[in-house]
Design a protein around this motif. Sequence first.
Motif, PDB file in Angstrom:
ATOM      1  N   LEU A  85      -5.789  -5.478 -13.096  1.00  0.00           N
ATOM      2  CA  LEU A  85      -6.582  -4.807 -12.060  1.00  0.00           C
ATOM      3  C   LEU A  85      -8.033  -5.261 -12.060  1.00  0.00           C
ATOM      4  O   LEU A  85      -8.630  -5.467 -10.989  1.00  0.00           O
ATOM      5  CB  LEU A  85      -6.500  -3.289 -12.247  1.00  0.00           C
ATOM      6  N   ILE A  86      -8.627  -5.422 -13.227  1.00  0.00           N
ATOM      7  CA  ILE A  86     -10.025  -5.876 -13.276  1.00  0.00           C
ATOM      8  C   ILE A  86     -10.132  -7.300 -12.732  1.00  0.00           C
ATOM      9  O   ILE A  86     -11.037  -7.620 -11.936  1.00  0.00           O
ATOM     10  CB  ILE A  86     -10.564  -5.778 -14.712  1.00  0.00           C
ATOM     11  N   GLN A  97     -12.892 -12.246   9.791  1.00  0.00           N
ATOM     12  CA  GLN A  97     -12.978 -10.792   9.700  1.00  0.00           C
ATOM     13  C   GLN A  97     -11.642 -10.143   9.307  1.00  0.00           C
ATOM     14  O   GLN A  97     -11.607  -9.227   8.484  1.00  0.00           O
ATOM     15  CB  GLN A  97     -13.447 -10.222  11.058  1.00  0.00           C
ATOM     16  N   GLY A  98     -10.549 -10.617   9.911  1.00  0.00           N
ATOM     17  CA  GLY A  98      -9.245 -10.011   9.626  1.00  0.00           C
ATOM     18  C   GLY A  98      -8.854 -10.139   8.169  1.00  0.00           C
ATOM     19  O   GLY A  98      -8.445  -9.168   7.513  1.00  0.00           O
ATOM     20  N   THR A  99      -8.971 -11.368   7.660  1.00  0.00           N
ATOM     21  CA  THR A  99      -8.631 -11.582   6.244  1.00  0.00           C
ATOM     22  C   THR A  99      -9.593 -10.829   5.341  1.00  0.00           C
ATOM     23  O   THR A  99      -9.202 -10.281   4.301  1.00  0.00           O
ATOM     24  CB  THR A  99      -8.671 -13.085   5.913  1.00  0.00           C
ATOM     25  N   GLY A 100     -10.856 -10.769   5.748  1.00  0.00           N
ATOM     26  CA  GLY A 100     -11.841 -10.036   4.951  1.00  0.00           C
ATOM     27  C   GLY A 100     -11.517  -8.556   4.868  1.00  0.00           C
ATOM     28  O   GLY A 100     -11.683  -7.926   3.807  1.00  0.00           O
ATOM     29  N   VAL A 101     -11.037  -7.977   5.992  1.00  0.00           N
ATOM     30  CA  VAL A 101     -10.655  -6.552   5.981  1.00  0.00           C
ATOM     31  C   VAL A 101      -9.480  -6.323   5.035  1.00  0.00           C
ATOM     32  O   VAL A 101      -9.456  -5.355   4.258  1.00  0.00           O
ATOM     33  CB  VAL A 101     -10.324  -6.090   7.410  1.00  0.00           C
ATOM     34  N   ILE A 102      -8.502  -7.221   5.105  1.00  0.00           N
ATOM     35  CA  ILE A 102      -7.325  -7.076   4.242  1.00  0.00           C
ATOM     36  C   ILE A 102      -7.718  -7.157   2.766  1.00  0.00           C
ATOM     37  O   ILE A 102      -7.315  -6.317   1.940  1.00  0.00           O
ATOM     38  CB  ILE A 102      -6.264  -8.142   4.573  1.00  0.00           C
ATOM     39  N   THR A 103      -8.498  -8.170   2.409  1.00  0.00           N
ATOM     40  CA  THR A 103      -8.900  -8.301   1.006  1.00  0.00           C
ATOM     41  C   THR A 103      -9.794  -7.140   0.579  1.00  0.00           C
ATOM     42  O   THR A 103      -9.746  -6.687  -0.567  1.00  0.00           O
ATOM     43  CB  THR A 103      -9.629  -9.635   0.785  1.00  0.00           C
ATOM     44  N   GLY A 104     -10.630  -6.651   1.531  1.00  0.00           N
ATOM     45  CA  GLY A 104     -11.472  -5.496   1.197  1.00  0.00           C
ATOM     46  C   GLY A 104     -10.649  -4.247   0.934  1.00  0.00           C
ATOM     47  O   GLY A 104     -10.898  -3.504  -0.024  1.00  0.00           O
ATOM     48  N   VAL A 105      -9.658  -3.984   1.834  1.00  0.00           N
ATOM     49  CA  VAL A 105      -8.783  -2.819   1.625  1.00  0.00           C
ATOM     50  C   VAL A 105      -8.009  -2.962   0.313  1.00  0.00           C
ATOM     51  O   VAL A 105      -7.846  -1.991  -0.447  1.00  0.00           O
ATOM     52  CB  VAL A 105      -7.824  -2.661   2.818  1.00  0.00           C
ATOM     53  N   THR A 106      -7.549  -4.179   0.040  1.00  0.00           N
ATOM     54  CA  THR A 106      -6.824  -4.408  -1.217  1.00  0.00           C
ATOM     55  C   THR A 106      -7.729  -4.162  -2.430  1.00  0.00           C
ATOM     56  O   THR A 106      -7.296  -3.628  -3.455  1.00  0.00           O
ATOM     57  CB  THR A 106      -6.263  -5.834  -1.262  1.00  0.00           C
ATOM     58  N   SER A 107      -8.999  -4.540  -2.313  1.00  0.00           N
ATOM     59  CA  SER A 107      -9.956  -4.272  -3.390  1.00  0.00           C
ATOM     60  C   SER A 107     -10.103  -2.769  -3.628  1.00  0.00           C
ATOM     61  O   SER A 107     -10.150  -2.312  -4.781  1.00  0.00           O
ATOM     62  CB  SER A 107     -11.326  -4.876  -3.041  1.00  0.00           C
ATOM     63  N   ILE A 108     -10.170  -2.017  -2.529  1.00  0.00           N
ATOM     64  CA  ILE A 108     -10.291  -0.555  -2.654  1.00  0.00           C
ATOM     65  C   ILE A 108      -9.041   0.024  -3.334  1.00  0.00           C
ATOM     66  O   ILE A 108      -9.125   0.899  -4.203  1.00  0.00           O
ATOM     67  CB  ILE A 108     -10.519   0.082  -1.271  1.00  0.00           C
ATOM     68  N   VAL A 109      -7.875  -0.496  -2.934  1.00  0.00           N
ATOM     69  CA  VAL A 109      -6.625  -0.032  -3.557  1.00  0.00           C
ATOM     70  C   VAL A 109      -6.618  -0.350  -5.060  1.00  0.00           C
ATOM     71  O   VAL A 109      -6.245   0.487  -5.885  1.00  0.00           O
ATOM     72  CB  VAL A 109      -5.405  -0.663  -2.855  1.00  0.00           C
ATOM     73  N   CYS A 110      -7.051  -1.553  -5.408  1.00  0.00           N
ATOM     74  CA  CYS A 110      -7.101  -1.938  -6.834  1.00  0.00           C
ATOM     75  C   CYS A 110      -8.081  -1.054  -7.596  1.00  0.00           C
ATOM     76  O   CYS A 110      -7.816  -0.668  -8.742  1.00  0.00           O
ATOM     77  CB  CYS A 110      -7.505  -3.403  -6.970  1.00  0.00           C
ATOM     78  N   ALA A 111      -9.217  -0.727  -6.939  1.00  0.00           N
ATOM     79  CA  ALA A 111     -10.183   0.158  -7.595  1.00  0.00           C
ATOM     80  C   ALA A 111      -9.579   1.547  -7.821  1.00  0.00           C
ATOM     81  O   ALA A 111      -9.776   2.160  -8.886  1.00  0.00           O
ATOM     82  CB  ALA A 111     -11.455   0.252  -6.746  1.00  0.00           C
ATOM     83  N   ALA A 112      -8.826   2.038  -6.832  1.00  0.00           N
ATOM     84  CA  ALA A 112      -8.177   3.343  -6.988  1.00  0.00           C
ATOM     85  C   ALA A 112      -7.136   3.306  -8.115  1.00  0.00           C
ATOM     86  O   ALA A 112      -7.042   4.231  -8.937  1.00  0.00           O
ATOM     87  CB  ALA A 112      -7.529   3.770  -5.672  1.00  0.00           C
ATOM     88  N   PRO A 170       0.080   3.296 -10.748  1.00  0.00           N
ATOM     89  CA  PRO A 170      -0.371   1.894 -10.784  1.00  0.00           C
ATOM     90  C   PRO A 170       0.727   0.934 -11.199  1.00  0.00           C
ATOM     91  O   PRO A 170       0.808  -0.190 -10.691  1.00  0.00           O
ATOM     92  CB  PRO A 170      -1.503   1.920 -11.827  1.00  0.00           C
ATOM     93  N   ARG A 171       1.584   1.382 -12.100  1.00  0.00           N
ATOM     94  CA  ARG A 171       2.662   0.510 -12.581  1.00  0.00           C
ATOM     95  C   ARG A 171       3.617   0.137 -11.456  1.00  0.00           C
ATOM     96  O   ARG A 171       4.106  -0.999 -11.386  1.00  0.00           O
ATOM     97  CB  ARG A 171       3.401   1.238 -13.700  1.00  0.00           C
ATOM     98  N   LEU A 172       3.903   1.080 -10.564  1.00  0.00           N
ATOM     99  CA  LEU A 172       4.816   0.812  -9.448  1.00  0.00           C
ATOM    100  C   LEU A 172       4.125   0.160  -8.256  1.00  0.00           C
ATOM    101  O   LEU A 172       4.668  -0.745  -7.616  1.00  0.00           O
ATOM    102  CB  LEU A 172       5.472   2.122  -9.004  1.00  0.00           C
ATOM    103  N   LEU A 173       2.898   0.628  -7.962  1.00  0.00           N
ATOM    104  CA  LEU A 173       2.247   0.205  -6.720  1.00  0.00           C
ATOM    105  C   LEU A 173       1.643  -1.188  -6.808  1.00  0.00           C
ATOM    106  O   LEU A 173       1.574  -1.890  -5.794  1.00  0.00           O
ATOM    107  CB  LEU A 173       1.157   1.220  -6.347  1.00  0.00           C
ATOM    108  N   LEU A 174       1.192  -1.602  -7.985  1.00  0.00           N
ATOM    109  CA  LEU A 174       0.507  -2.888  -8.082  1.00  0.00           C
ATOM    110  C   LEU A 174       1.398  -4.058  -7.636  1.00  0.00           C
ATOM    111  O   LEU A 174       0.978  -4.873  -6.799  1.00  0.00           O
ATOM    112  CB  LEU A 174      -0.008  -3.096  -9.507  1.00  0.00           C
ATOM    113  N   PRO A 175       2.636  -4.200  -8.160  1.00  0.00           N
ATOM    114  CA  PRO A 175       3.491  -5.292  -7.649  1.00  0.00           C
ATOM    115  C   PRO A 175       3.805  -5.142  -6.161  1.00  0.00           C
ATOM    116  O   PRO A 175       3.864  -6.136  -5.417  1.00  0.00           O
ATOM    117  CB  PRO A 175       4.759  -5.183  -8.506  1.00  0.00           C
ATOM    118  N   LEU A 176       3.997  -3.885  -5.708  1.00  0.00           N
ATOM    119  CA  LEU A 176       4.305  -3.656  -4.295  1.00  0.00           C
ATOM    120  C   LEU A 176       3.130  -4.059  -3.408  1.00  0.00           C
ATOM    121  O   LEU A 176       3.316  -4.672  -2.331  1.00  0.00           O
ATOM    122  CB  LEU A 176       4.652  -2.183  -4.079  1.00  0.00           C
ATOM    123  N   VAL A 177       1.907  -3.748  -3.844  1.00  0.00           N
ATOM    124  CA  VAL A 177       0.720  -4.149  -3.086  1.00  0.00           C
ATOM    125  C   VAL A 177       0.618  -5.670  -3.029  1.00  0.00           C
ATOM    126  O   VAL A 177       0.299  -6.253  -1.975  1.00  0.00           O
ATOM    127  CB  VAL A 177      -0.537  -3.527  -3.724  1.00  0.00           C
TER     128      VAL A 177
END
Length: 322
Positions: A28-29, A48-63, A76-83
């Motif tokens: 995650l780090i 912009q589109g790819t930036g939004v996706i990577t930004g949202v993914t960053s927020i998910v990883c932070a959560a 996190p164990r289940l969601l990380l591979p799914l994300v």
Amino acid sequence: MVFENLSKLGRVTDEERGYVKGVLYVVLITALVALTALTIANFALGWQGTGVITGVTSIVCAALLWLTWKGHLAAPRLLLPLVAVTVAVYLVRRGEGLRDEAMLLFPLAIVMSGLLLGPGGLGAATALSLTAIAIQAVGEMNGTIVTPFSSRTVVQTLISQEVLLLVIAVLLYTGIWHLTTGLARARANERQLVESNRELAHIQSSLEQRNAQLREVVRRYDAYMTAVGHGDLTARLALEEHKVGVDDPLTALGHRLNATTGSLQGMIVEIRDAATALSAASTEILATTTQQASAASEQSAAISQTTTTVEEVRTIAEQVSA
């Protein structure tokens, strides 16, 4: 049934907690740093589109990182591979299709699933990735998905991608199987070591308790022998048979010492009684001897007086005859 299997995959045992938490922290780090850099780069380049996706993914990883820090490891164990698979599908669909660099996220998702969920998670991630690649390939071949290189997508492309992913999955499965087997053996050895340490601690505690008992017994025996040495034959050892048992050698020795002291005490009493009787007999003998000596003295005086009388009579007789 599906949710039950997912629940089993997500469940973290106490033995796995440290390992899973460590893997989640590393992944995650690393992902958060990489995605943050990609988000900044995408917005800087105007994607912009790819930036939004990577930004949202960053927020998910932070959560997910926050949940990991709080000790909630199942999500996190289940969601990380799914994300990872979801992001890979989106980027491949929006990018260059099967020739996009985002295809590398599928093996990455399989690796994360294997490390976090074991062989079962690896199999599930592999099946999901193969399905997503097959859908992408079929869409590019029949024209429903248009990418810059969709015209070059043929059946051989699909087969090569699927075989490559399967080879990676098999290699990972083999490595993870060996890893999990080694971990299982290590955990079994650790449990045996813990049990052995528990038994050793119990033995040590028993030995320390026995040592303390021996010290107390030696102290009491020393005090007893000191008292007997000073002539106190009424002293007796207090034996704690309820603690050590009647078959304990020191208890048996204590019984013999008490019996010996009792015998000595009886002998001393008999000697004292015999001495008292001897003293009384000696007194009687002395009195009789004194009486006999007095009678002898009186008899000697009478004899002396008789002798004197005879001498006087003899003298008178001699004078008369003259």
